[in-house]
Write a protein that holds these residues in place. Sequence first.
Motif, PDB file in Angstrom:
ATOM      1  N   THR A   1       0.815  -1.207   0.000  1.00 20.83           N
ATOM      2  CA  THR A   1       0.000   0.000   0.000  1.00 20.83           C
ATOM      3  C   THR A   1       0.855   1.267   0.000  1.00 20.83           C
ATOM      4  O   THR A   1       0.527   2.248  -0.677  1.00 20.83           O
ATOM      5  N   GLU A   2       1.943   1.246   0.756  1.00 17.03           N
ATOM      6  CA  GLU A   2       2.808   2.425   0.825  1.00 17.03           C
ATOM      7  C   GLU A   2       3.413   2.724  -0.546  1.00 17.03           C
ATOM      8  O   GLU A   2       3.391   3.867  -1.019  1.00 17.03           O
ATOM      9  N   LYS A   3       3.961   1.691  -1.186  1.00 15.23           N
ATOM     10  CA  LYS A   3       4.575   1.897  -2.501  1.00 15.23           C
ATOM     11  C   LYS A   3       3.533   2.294  -3.542  1.00 15.23           C
ATOM     12  O   LYS A   3       3.802   3.113  -4.427  1.00 15.23           O
ATOM     13  N   PHE A   4       2.342   1.719  -3.435  1.00 20.09           N
ATOM     14  CA  PHE A   4       1.295   2.061  -4.397  1.00 20.09           C
ATOM     15  C   PHE A   4       0.984   3.557  -4.362  1.00 20.09           C
ATOM     16  O   PHE A   4       0.889   4.211  -5.415  1.00 20.09           O
TER      17      PHE A   4
ATOM     18  N   ILE B   1      -3.634   9.589   1.046  1.00 20.68           N
ATOM     19  CA  ILE B   1      -2.678  10.019   2.072  1.00 20.68           C
ATOM     20  C   ILE B   1      -3.299   9.882   3.453  1.00 20.68           C
ATOM     21  O   ILE B   1      -2.662   9.420   4.405  1.00 20.68           O
ATOM     22  N   GLY B   2      -4.562  10.261   3.574  1.00 23.22           N
ATOM     23  CA  GLY B   2      -5.219  10.208   4.869  1.00 23.22           C
ATOM     24  C   GLY B   2      -5.578   8.811   5.327  1.00 23.22           C
ATOM     25  O   GLY B   2      -5.609   8.532   6.521  1.00 23.22           O
ATOM     26  N   LYS B   3      -5.828   7.896   4.369  1.00 19.64           N
ATOM     27  CA  LYS B   3      -6.361   6.584   4.732  1.00 19.64           C
ATOM     28  C   LYS B   3      -5.360   5.440   4.580  1.00 19.64           C
ATOM     29  O   LYS B   3      -5.493   4.404   5.231  1.00 19.64           O
ATOM     30  N   VAL B   4      -4.384   5.594   3.695  1.00 21.33           N
ATOM     31  CA  VAL B   4      -3.550   4.446   3.333  1.00 21.33           C
ATOM     32  C   VAL B   4      -2.071   4.653   3.650  1.00 21.33           C
ATOM     33  O   VAL B   4      -1.442   3.817   4.285  1.00 21.33           O
ATOM     34  N   ALA B   5      -1.502   5.740   3.170  1.00 21.16           N
ATOM     35  CA  ALA B   5      -0.060   5.959   3.317  1.00 21.16           C
ATOM     36  C   ALA B   5       0.271   6.371   4.746  1.00 21.16           C
ATOM     37  O   ALA B   5       0.014   7.509   5.139  1.00 21.16           O
ATOM     38  N   LYS B   6       0.823   5.467   5.512  1.00 24.19           N
ATOM     39  CA  LYS B   6       1.076   5.723   6.929  1.00 24.19           C
ATOM     40  C   LYS B   6       2.562   5.840   7.278  1.00 24.19           C
ATOM     41  O   LYS B   6       2.900   6.313   8.356  1.00 24.19           O
ATOM     42  N   SER B   7       3.435   5.408   6.397  1.00 18.61           N
ATOM     43  CA  SER B   7       4.854   5.353   6.747  1.00 18.61           C
ATOM     44  C   SER B   7       5.542   6.703   6.550  1.00 18.61           C
ATOM     45  O   SER B   7       5.115   7.531   5.744  1.00 18.61           O
ATOM     46  N   TYR B   8       6.622   6.879   7.263  1.00 15.71           N
ATOM     47  CA  TYR B   8       7.420   8.095   7.159  1.00 15.71           C
ATOM     48  C   TYR B   8       8.037   8.211   5.768  1.00 15.71           C
ATOM     49  O   TYR B   8       8.058   9.291   5.162  1.00 15.71           O
ATOM     50  N   LEU B   9       8.515   7.084   5.234  1.00 13.52           N
ATOM     51  CA  LEU B   9       9.117   7.105   3.905  1.00 13.52           C
ATOM     52  C   LEU B   9       8.094   7.524   2.856  1.00 13.52           C
ATOM     53  O   LEU B   9       8.381   8.375   2.006  1.00 13.52           O
ATOM     54  N   ALA B  10       6.904   6.944   2.898  1.00 13.99           N
ATOM     55  CA  ALA B  10       5.874   7.291   1.918  1.00 13.99           C
ATOM     56  C   ALA B  10       5.529   8.774   2.005  1.00 13.99           C
ATOM     57  O   ALA B  10       5.435   9.462   0.978  1.00 13.99           O
ATOM     58  N   ALA B  11       5.344   9.272   3.214  1.00 12.43           N
ATOM     59  CA  ALA B  11       4.970  10.675   3.390  1.00 12.43           C
ATOM     60  C   ALA B  11       6.046  11.611   2.850  1.00 12.43           C
ATOM     61  O   ALA B  11       5.738  12.610   2.182  1.00 12.43           O
ATOM     62  N   THR B  12       7.306  11.310   3.113  1.00 13.19           N
ATOM     63  CA  THR B  12       8.385  12.187   2.652  1.00 13.19           C
ATOM     64  C   THR B  12       8.541  12.140   1.130  1.00 13.19           C
ATOM     65  O   THR B  12       8.772  13.171   0.492  1.00 13.19           O
ATOM     66  N   LEU B  13       8.385  10.965   0.532  1.00 11.51           N
ATOM     67  CA  LEU B  13       8.505  10.860  -0.927  1.00 11.51           C
ATOM     68  C   LEU B  13       7.362  11.583  -1.632  1.00 11.51           C
ATOM     69  O   LEU B  13       7.574  12.258  -2.655  1.00 11.51           O
ATOM     70  N   ILE B  14       6.158  11.458  -1.093  1.00 18.51           N
ATOM     71  CA  ILE B  14       5.018  12.161  -1.697  1.00 18.51           C
ATOM     72  C   ILE B  14       5.177  13.673  -1.511  1.00 18.51           C
ATOM     73  O   ILE B  14       4.862  14.462  -2.405  1.00 18.51           O
TER      74      ILE B  14
ATOM     75  N   GLU C   1      10.288  -4.942   2.422  1.00 20.26           N
ATOM     76  CA  GLU C   1       9.400  -4.798   3.571  1.00 20.26           C
ATOM     77  C   GLU C   1      10.081  -3.978   4.669  1.00 20.26           C
ATOM     78  O   GLU C   1       9.458  -3.104   5.274  1.00 20.26           O
ATOM     79  N   LEU C   2      11.341  -4.245   4.906  1.00 22.81           N
ATOM     80  CA  LEU C   2      12.084  -3.500   5.933  1.00 22.81           C
ATOM     81  C   LEU C   2      12.217  -2.031   5.546  1.00 22.81           C
ATOM     82  O   LEU C   2      12.038  -1.144   6.385  1.00 22.81           O
ATOM     83  N   ARG C   3      12.521  -1.781   4.287  1.00 23.82           N
ATOM     84  CA  ARG C   3      12.746  -0.403   3.834  1.00 23.82           C
ATOM     85  C   ARG C   3      11.523   0.480   4.039  1.00 23.82           C
ATOM     86  O   ARG C   3      11.639   1.646   4.423  1.00 23.82           O
ATOM     87  N   TRP C   4      10.321  -0.067   3.797  1.00 24.96           N
ATOM     88  CA  TRP C   4       9.104   0.729   3.888  1.00 24.96           C
ATOM     89  C   TRP C   4       8.531   0.772   5.294  1.00 24.96           C
ATOM     90  O   TRP C   4       7.570   1.508   5.548  1.00 24.96           O
ATOM     91  N   GLY C   5       9.056  -0.003   6.201  1.00 23.74           N
ATOM     92  CA  GLY C   5       8.473  -0.102   7.532  1.00 23.74           C
ATOM     93  C   GLY C   5       9.317   0.519   8.632  1.00 23.74           C
ATOM     94  O   GLY C   5      10.134   1.417   8.407  1.00 23.74           O
TER      95      GLY C   5
END
Length: 291
Positions: free
Chosen positions: A17-20, A81-94, A177-181
């Motif tokens: 979900t994060e990568k998506f 962003i509000g419902k799915v992307a929860k990780s720090y990496l996802a938020a910073t990349l977006i 999995e480790l990278r996104w978590g």
Amino acid sequence: MSTLLLAGPVRTLECMTEKFVVDFASGIDMARDPWRSQQGKAFYQRLKEEFAGQNRLHYWGVDSATPESMEASLAWLGQLIGKVAKSYLAATLIYERIGQMETATARVAYYSSEGREQLRQLRKLLDRQVNKLEQQLRSIDLYRQGTVHCEQIFARWRAGHYSAFSPAGRCYVALTELRWGAFGDALRLCSEERATQLLEFAREQAVSRLAEDVNASPRTRHYYHEWLATPSVPDLMEYKDALVWLGNNSDSDRHPVSYSVTQSWQSIALGMPRICSALRLGSAMVDEVFS
């Protein structure tokens, strides 16, 4: 993992979900197709359908190349962003992608005032989210959290959760999995000394698991075909396409091992060792995934 991803043989992967969401953000208003292969692009499209459904996609118009579809895509991105992307990496990349788009609006005339306002609002939302996540992460024992996450992921590998992939593919999936978590968050926010310790712990685990999967010692060398051999399982092509998508950003020059492991549609990269041990293979993937 979000329950929005309802079907598919790789649904147990938490990074999906994060990568998506990051891929969706990266593809908005892009003139150049970001996909290296049709397999990766097709898998992404199937994920998009699972998230939104065909009718919802048509309603939002996210597959069109018009300015109106960009605005619809930004609206949908705000929901994701509000419902799915929860990780720090996802938020910073977006957040970085939104910044690039805001820069583009200053020199491209066709952006509407609505689109510009959407970008401003998304940037504010992400700015708050990134700061909140960073404060939360810095208030906990990041090193311990990263260690626990690493142990959990390799325990899943040992329990057979990634067995439908090739031995090298299992390693790549585990490291992704480790990278996104939590492990990846710890690497980015821990002290340099602690981050190095975490990285070496992951390297040790990756090498050990790879060696066990081929019943060899960590230094025993095998021809690369043995590392890349995929077992015959139901939904085999779904797993292969998922691996292609996960490794879409791998470059044959900068990430020769990861590229060779994930991009099965293409020939082996020149930098991929033809005969290699678990030690060499696992160590190279750790360096490439976390570089």
